[in-house]
Every structure is written in structure tokens, then in C-alpha cells.
Design a protein around this motif. Structure first.
Motif, short mmCIF file in Angstrom:
data_model
loop_
_atom_site.label_atom_id
_atom_site.label_comp_id
_atom_site.label_asym_id
_atom_site.label_seq_id
_atom_site.Cartn_x
_atom_site.Cartn_y
_atom_site.Cartn_z
N GLY B 141 -0.55 -4.07 -11.48
CA GLY B 141 0.69 -4.38 -10.78
C GLY B 141 0.47 -4.19 -9.29
N LEU B 142 1.55 -4.31 -8.53
CA LEU B 142 1.42 -4.21 -7.07
C LEU B 142 0.75 -2.90 -6.66
CD1 LEU B 142 1.92 -5.23 -4.24
CD2 LEU B 142 4.31 -4.53 -4.44
N LEU B 145 -2.90 -2.73 -6.10
CA LEU B 145 -3.50 -3.56 -5.05
C LEU B 145 -3.23 -3.00 -3.66
CD1 LEU B 145 -2.64 -7.12 -6.47
CD2 LEU B 145 -4.69 -5.75 -6.86
N THR B 216 -3.83 -7.37 4.78
CA THR B 216 -3.28 -7.59 3.44
C THR B 216 -2.79 -6.27 2.85
OG1 THR B 216 -4.74 -9.48 3.09
CG2 THR B 216 -3.80 -8.46 1.13
N HIS B 219 0.46 -5.16 4.38
CA HIS B 219 1.59 -5.96 3.91
C HIS B 219 1.98 -5.60 2.48
CE1 HIS B 219 0.17 -9.11 7.05
NE2 HIS B 219 0.79 -8.09 7.60
N LEU B 220 0.99 -5.34 1.65
CA LEU B 220 1.29 -5.01 0.27
C LEU B 220 1.91 -3.62 0.16
CD1 LEU B 220 -1.81 -6.48 -1.63
CD2 LEU B 220 0.42 -7.52 -1.23
N GLN B 222 3.78 -2.33 2.44
CA GLN B 222 5.15 -2.50 2.90
C GLN B 222 6.02 -3.12 1.80
OE1 GLN B 222 4.49 -4.79 6.53
NE2 GLN B 222 4.77 -2.94 7.76
N ALA B 223 5.50 -4.15 1.15
CA ALA B 223 6.26 -4.78 0.06
C ALA B 223 6.53 -3.77 -1.05
CB ALA B 223 5.50 -5.99 -0.48
N SER B 225 6.90 -0.57 -0.71
CA SER B 225 7.95 0.37 -0.29
C SER B 225 9.33 -0.29 -0.42
CB SER B 225 7.71 0.84 1.15
OG SER B 225 8.12 -0.13 2.09
N MET B 226 9.40 -1.60 -0.22
CA MET B 226 10.68 -2.30 -0.38
C MET B 226 11.07 -2.38 -1.86
SD MET B 226 10.10 -5.26 2.50
CE MET B 226 11.67 -6.09 2.24
N ALA B 227 10.10 -2.63 -2.73
CA ALA B 227 10.38 -2.63 -4.16
C ALA B 227 10.86 -1.24 -4.61
CB ALA B 227 9.14 -3.05 -4.95
N ASP B 229 12.48 0.88 -2.73
CA ASP B 229 13.86 0.99 -2.25
C ASP B 229 14.82 0.33 -3.23
OD1 ASP B 229 12.98 2.24 0.01
OD2 ASP B 229 13.33 0.55 1.37
N ALA B 230 14.47 -0.90 -3.62
CA ALA B 230 15.36 -1.64 -4.53
C ALA B 230 15.52 -0.89 -5.84
CB ALA B 230 14.80 -3.05 -4.77
N ALA B 231 14.42 -0.35 -6.36
CA ALA B 231 14.48 0.37 -7.64
C ALA B 231 15.38 1.59 -7.52
CB ALA B 231 13.08 0.78 -8.08
#
Lengths: 438, 438
Positions: B141-142, B145, B216, B219-220, B222-223, B225-227, B229-231
């Protein structure tokens, strides 16, 4: 493979059932297997073949091969020729981009003119693997690692779950004929280099690599959707959108421990690259700013003000009456026709030529713009509201062009036509307008 | 490289300044460059070397090399020997995991016993590239990576921005001596195969690959950390947490178009794998359930009920007075010592042996459990509240063990000791307890 495809279609693409499908067919193994599979499944199919004239007699041989296959199998077929080199020169794009642009516009025309519902392409799992590795090699964000999408409007890719090995196995088993594209063997393109030299190693290191990759893609797509959720929620707290400019509330922003992630998410589609400068801007003196090609991010007292760089978007471009094609600021193809389609697609509309005044104007939106979205029963809508409802990103809004007759919007180009200029049964002069997207 | 490292340390790792640093040193090129760099920078360093006894005379040669280097350069050094094969056999883990477990526990002991602040390792950018490709090859999963983290508690990896080429260049330029580990040349391990056969191709396809990869990774992360947050936001709306079980509100859950993403995010750390069954469970008959090894997800009327499978976690394991090491249910090392550290680390604590009653008990938490967290001035806290404040995930809670004296909690193992059993200047019997994490 046929049974697995059948199951995949029932589970994930049920809307294709009983629809008229146009299969993009180069003559290569992937597209010939696609055609064979959908013949076996008994779907209503036609095939479309483009001769791009890039490989001389080889291209003509491909065309003849498709014509023969279609007639022997009683499949309706469409074939066209493109002068790809000239188009690429004129439009100042690469041959690959020119070929893609030309074929997708033509496919869309075919769907409309012949009342077909979906275009099917033969992209498969190995294409997704290669796309992943291309983006990874060049450097990318999460969105660059989520593979080729299964559906984009009326373009559907039903073979994405299948790897090249499966497709080759099916072709052998069913004695399917195809044409080898000599350029596939070359290592001229990054894609081919990865295909020939990297993917085989990854597959040899993990026998179940294709299944693992499919899982990885799913997980990354899910993580991407969660990041999107977070961005949408935080956007509401942090940004006030005034149409042509936005205020990012610095106090709210800096409450987020990972605010840099959000700045990157919002600003990277606008071409910003000086991330350290941007991240430091929140603490900088008022008046400091960072520029991208098209945008400026300015430190105000309590806000970061995001706006397009003056002069970039304010151009108003005229289109005279008999112009058939524009390239500046965007590519439009204008054609008088004697038919029309009630349902516009995103990139092709039909308008009542008697109702419009030449020269037409192409410009960006401004505060106060409104139109009557096609298909909304004559309701008037602010363009800003339309953008919001359609979930346009900050940069989507600024990159969208309007085609106008005087002050009246004919088309939010590439998105929605205006109802006032629609064609009816009684229209005598019909203008077909196609958007030649990059 | 020295100047860039200096800048990197000032910008991203300023807390290392004026601290006592322990450098993990195998004798290979990476760690010898690490040592040389920190010598040049004038930091207060010691070096630690483990002889795992896995490569016979080669291992002994490495040890002698380190001893000589340290004495010639007047650097305090620590050397230890491990019987790695025996430990791996006893603990039923691979040699690689055994070696990692042994060395990290020893490093932590060194930090404590000698009042050192941080352990530095020589992991660099190519290690991150290889880790990315290992996970990618196997499916991930993310989180798989996002590379090797720069910091994990008191373990810091200052060379992560630098590639192998830079490190080799620095070694040549400064005539640095090192020992070649013969196992690096073998293709026995997946990591070595990727290092020798895949990474060189990626680098040849993009001359700036290392810089692209660094971007890369950023950016991953950062993405990711946003996921996260959403969770966290969605968790509040959708889940009620009753400690030993949780209710997932189906109505709330299914309002999310991408609810599968959230289920995957929450449930995958618990070992669930039957994703189709899980995704369908929301619409299933009450009473249907899906099992992972340790958990059950049950369809109730309006809820999905998540709980540990009965019998798994309810075990209570005794530790008799003179036991020095446990392996079931977890690895603990117990030792009578004549020193102590005021500040516990996550994996090692010191307790006043006179205050505890044998046999000790090891068990999972239950509703109503409380303790007096060390360092919180004697305040009493519910374990459930502690978990919440420390942002434990659903599975973190269920995987955490408690070490107890009677009903009193001595240690939330691997996390926080209890204040009641702390060692003071007047304590005469000190028990040191180390958690041997997998």
C-alpha cells in the motif's frame, strides 16, 4: 480468459451490456484479442482503425489486415487516414501526442455520427505497469502511481485486469492473427526500455507480480481518494474562493501540522515548483510572492493570495466566420454540417449557427459570468457555481476557456454547452465545434 | 558532500547539535563514510560494532578493523559478539531478523548505560530506493512506498538524502578505508538483485533519477499524511470505540462513496485479506462475519462489530521470579542490575524489584484498566484514555501487552512504564526489563 472477462464485465462494467461498442483496433495482438473476446461474448461491436501513415507499407498492411478481418467476420468497420507528421508540425506537438489527439477526436466523431455508446481500448495490466514505472522513473506524486483508469467518460478499458502473458496465451489458444508493430521492438521509447529490461526482472523476482501489482494499484487508488477527501475538507476551512483570486487563511493553514502537503496538493497543478519558497511564504514579509508560469502566490497580512499572473488569462481571441480551425489559444475545429446529436460529448458540440454572431470570442471566465447549461431545462447558472458543483480544482477553473457570441457564453469549452444555442429539428444551419485537446 | 550534510543537519536535524551520538558501524563503506563525516563535523561521537559471527574470519576481520580505526582515531568504541544462529533458532526467526533484533536492543542498552542521546545509522537514498522496489515487487500500500523514515525515536538516519554514488565519491576523495561484505555481491537476497539489476537501469534511463526519487518520496509522504487526516476525521463520524470491541456505523459508512478505502485503511493492519467479503458485509444478513487470524468483523443490524476472536487475547501468562528471558507471548529479558536510567526508553525500563510480586503476569488490556504513567507526576489514567491520547490504531490497542504485578500494571509493554514501580536513589533491588520486539 473469456470466463474471467465475463465475470469482470458483470461485476465492474455492467453498463456495457446491450450497448453499441466501438473497438479501437490497431491490428496488434492486444486489440485483436479484444475484438475476438467481444465477438465471443456476443456484444454489439464495430471496429475503428487509424492509418497514421508513419510506417509506410507497414501501416498500409495493417489497414488492409483490419479491412479483411472486418469483412471476413462481418463486423462493421471504420478506417481513416491521417497526415500525422503535418498535423504534429502545425500543432507543434510530438508525433505521439498528435496521433493520440487525432484518433480520440475521430473516435468521438464516430460514436456520435453512428449512435455508438462506448469506445473500448485494449489497454492491459502491463500498460499500467509500464505507466507506473515511467512516472516513477521521471519522478511523480501519488496520482502518477495509480495506473491507467478503467473508465474516462465514454472510453472504457475492459482488459486492464489482464497481463500480456494472458493475452498472448489467449491469442495462441484461439489461433488469433495479428500484425507486429516493428516499433515495439525498438528501445527508442522509455516505455519499450522498461518493457524489455525492467518488467521481466520484476516478474522473475515475484511469480505473482501481476496480482501483487493489481493489489498495489487498488490500495494506491484508495489512498488517493482519502487524500482527496482530506483536501476537500481542509479546503473549506482554509480557502475563500473569490473566482479570479483566492485567499488562503494563514492562521487556519498553519494549524495543520502537515500544511505543506495541502499546499503541494493545491498548487502543484498550477505549475508551482519552488516549494521551499512557498512553504516559507506563510512566515514572510507581506508583499513577498512566488511565481509559477501562470500564477502568483502573494503574502498579504493574514492571507496568501493566489491569482493568475496579470496578462496571462485576460486575452480575448476572435474567431472569424469562415475559420475552420484555430490553434491559439486553443485548438477548435469548426464545420458546417447537416446532422447533429442531441447529447453533446465533452469535446464536440452542435450549435444553431443562425443564433450566433461572428466574430466569436474565446476568453477565460470572469466574476459575474453566467450561462444556461445544456440539459438543465433552461435554468440560468453562474459559471462560478457551475465550477463549484462540478468540483473544478483551482487550476481547472483558470485553465478553462469560454467560447462566446458577444457576451453570451456558447460553450464552457470541453465541459458544457449553453442551452440557448442548441440545435432543434427546425434548425437549418448547424455548426459542429470540436475541441482538440492536448 | 560535507557542506551539503552540514546544511541538511542544520535545516532538518538541528536537535543533533551538541548531543552525544552513537554511530552504528559495520565497517562497510556507508558506515565508515558516516563516521568520517561526523568526525570532520566535530560532533561528539562513539561507535558501536556488532560481530554477528556469521562470516567466520571475515566477521572477525571486520571487528579488528573497527577496533584499529577507533583506537587510531581516538573514538570511544563498543564491540560485542552475538551467537546469531542460536538466537535465530531459539526465537524461530530468520537470521536477518535475529541480527536486527539483537543489535537494536544492544544499541539501546549502550545509549542508556553510557548516557548517549542518539543512535545514527548510515542508511542512504539507495537503501530507500531498494526498499521501495522490494515492497513494490511484493505488492504494497502507500505506506510501503514512502521510504525509510529519517527518524524513529532516538534512531536517526542523517545520510538519507545521499545516494550510493555520492558516498563512494566521498570515500575515494578522502581515501577512506572500509571492509567489503562478501554477501553484498551475492544475488541471494531480493535487495541485492534489485540493487544489481534494476536500479542501474532506472538510473541510466533518467540521469536525475536520485533527485526525482527524493521528490517522489516527499510527495508520497505528503499524500500519506493527508490520507491519515481523512481517516482520523472519518473515524470520529463512523466508529464508536468500546475498548475491546468497536461499532462501525453502516449508515454513516456507506455515505462515503469510497468507504472501501476506509475499511481497508482500518482493517488491513489487523490481518484481514478477504476484501470482497468485507466490502459486501455491509449489505449482508445480520450474523454474517469475516475472520482474520485474530479478529472478527460481524454484521449486526446497523453496525459492523469488530472484535478480537475469543480466546486469542485472553491468555494470562506468568513469569516466575528467576526467569531471565521469555519468548511467549512476547520476548522479555529480565536482569538484576546495579544501575538505572531515570528516563525509560520504549523498550527498556527499570523497576523497583521490592515493590513487585512474583509471578508477574503478561496479558492484554481490558475495560477498566488504569495505570499511573511514568513521568506524569503520579496522575492516574485509564489505559483506554492513554491509547486514545497516544493515537493508537485499532490494532495497536489489541496488540499491546501489559506486564502486571497482581492487578497493578507495571508496564504498557513497549510504550510506558508505571510510576508506582519507579526506581529512586534509595532503591536497593533494581530489575531491568527489555522488550525484544519482533
Amino acid at each position: 480468459m473469456l470466463e474471467v472477462l465475463q465475470q469482470h464485465l458483470a461485476q465492474n462494467l455492467p453498463f456495457l451490456k446491450d450497448k453499441k461498442l466501438l473497438l479501437a483496433t490497431s491490428g496488434g495482438i492486444d486489440s485483436m484479442v479484444l475484438v475476438h473476446l467481444f465477438q465471443q461474448l456476443g456484444y454489439d461491436i464495430s471496429i475503428a482503425h487509424c492509418n497514421f501513415g508513419l510506417r509506410g507499407v507497414e501501416s498500409d498492411g495493417d489497414e488492409q489486415f483490419i479491412r479483411n478481418y472486418a469483412s471476413q467476420n462481418n463486423i462493421p468497420s471504420f478506417v481513416t487516414h491521417f497526415d500525422t507528421n503535418t498535423f504534429a508540425n502545425d500543432a507543434k506537438v510530438s508525433i505521439q501526442i498528435a496521433a493520440r489527439q487525432l484518433r480520440y477526436i475521430w473516435f468521438e466523431e464516430l460514436l456520435q455520427e453512428h449512435g455508438l455508446d462506448y469506445l473500448l481500448t485494449a489497454h492491459h495490466l502491463d500498460d499500467s505497469i509500464e505507466t507506473f514505472l515511467i512516472n516513477f522513473t521521471r519522478g511523480t506524486g501519488l496520482e502518477g502511481l495509480t495506473g491507467i483508469p478503467q473508465q474516462n467518460g465514454n472510453i472504457v478499458r475492459p482488459l486492464l485486469p489482464f497481463g500480456r502473458t494472458q493475452i498472448e496465451g489467449y491469442a495462441t489458444q484461439h489461433n488469433i492473427q495479428w500484425r507486429e508493430d516493428s516499433s515495439n521492438a525498438s528501445d527508442k521509447y522509455l516505455r519499450n526500455k522498461l518493457r524489455h529490461h525492467v518488467v521481466p526482472i520484476l516478474k522473475s523476482l515475484n511469480g505473482g507480480f501481476e496480482a501483487s501489482f493489481t493489489n498495489t494499484l487498488n490500495h494506491l487508488q484508495q489512498a488517493k481518494s482519502m487524500a482527496d477527501d482530506a483536501a476537500a475538507l481542509v479546503f473549506k476551512q482554509v480557502i475563500r474562493d473569490y473566482g479570479s483570486y483566492k485567499h488562503i487563511d494563514i492562521t487556519q493553514l498553519k494549524r495543520l501540522p502537515n500544511y505543506k502537503a495541502y499546499l503541494y496538493y493545491w498548487l502543484s497543478p498550477m505549475g508551482f515548483t519552488a516549494w521551499d519558497d512557498i512553504y516559507n511564504l506563510a512566515d514572510a514579509q507581506p508583499g513577498k510572492y512566488v511565481l509559477s508560469g501562470d500564477y502568483r502566490l502573494l503574502k498579504d497580512r493574514d492571507f496568501l493570495v493566489l491569482e493568475m499572473v496579470s496578462g496571462y488569462d485576460s486575452g480575448i481571441y476572435e474567431i472569424e466566420e469562415n475559420v475552420q480551425k484555430t490553434t491559439i489559444p486553443i485548438g477548435l475545429k469548426l464545420e458546417n454540417v447537416h446532422y447533429f446529436e442531441q447529447n453533446h460529448t465533452k469535446n464536440i458540440i452542435f450549435v444553431n449557427k443562425e443564433l450566433i454572431k461572428f466574430p466569436l470570442f474565446v476568453r477565460k471566465w470572469k466574476e459575474g459570468d453566467y450561462f444556461y447549461p445544456f440539459g438543465m431545462k433552461g435554468l440560468k447558472k453562474k459559471v462560478s457555481k457551475y465550477f463549484k458543483d462540478e468540483k473544478f480544482s483551482l487550476s481547472d477553473k483558470e485553465n478553462t476557456w469560454l467560447l462566446c457570441s458577444g457576451e453570451d457564453i456558447i460553450w464552457v469549452v470541453g465541459h458544457r454547452a449553453d442551452n440557448r444555442f442548441r440545435v432543434t429539428e427546425n434548425t437549418t444551419q448547424i455548426l459542429k465545434i470540436a475541441f482538440l485537446q492536448e
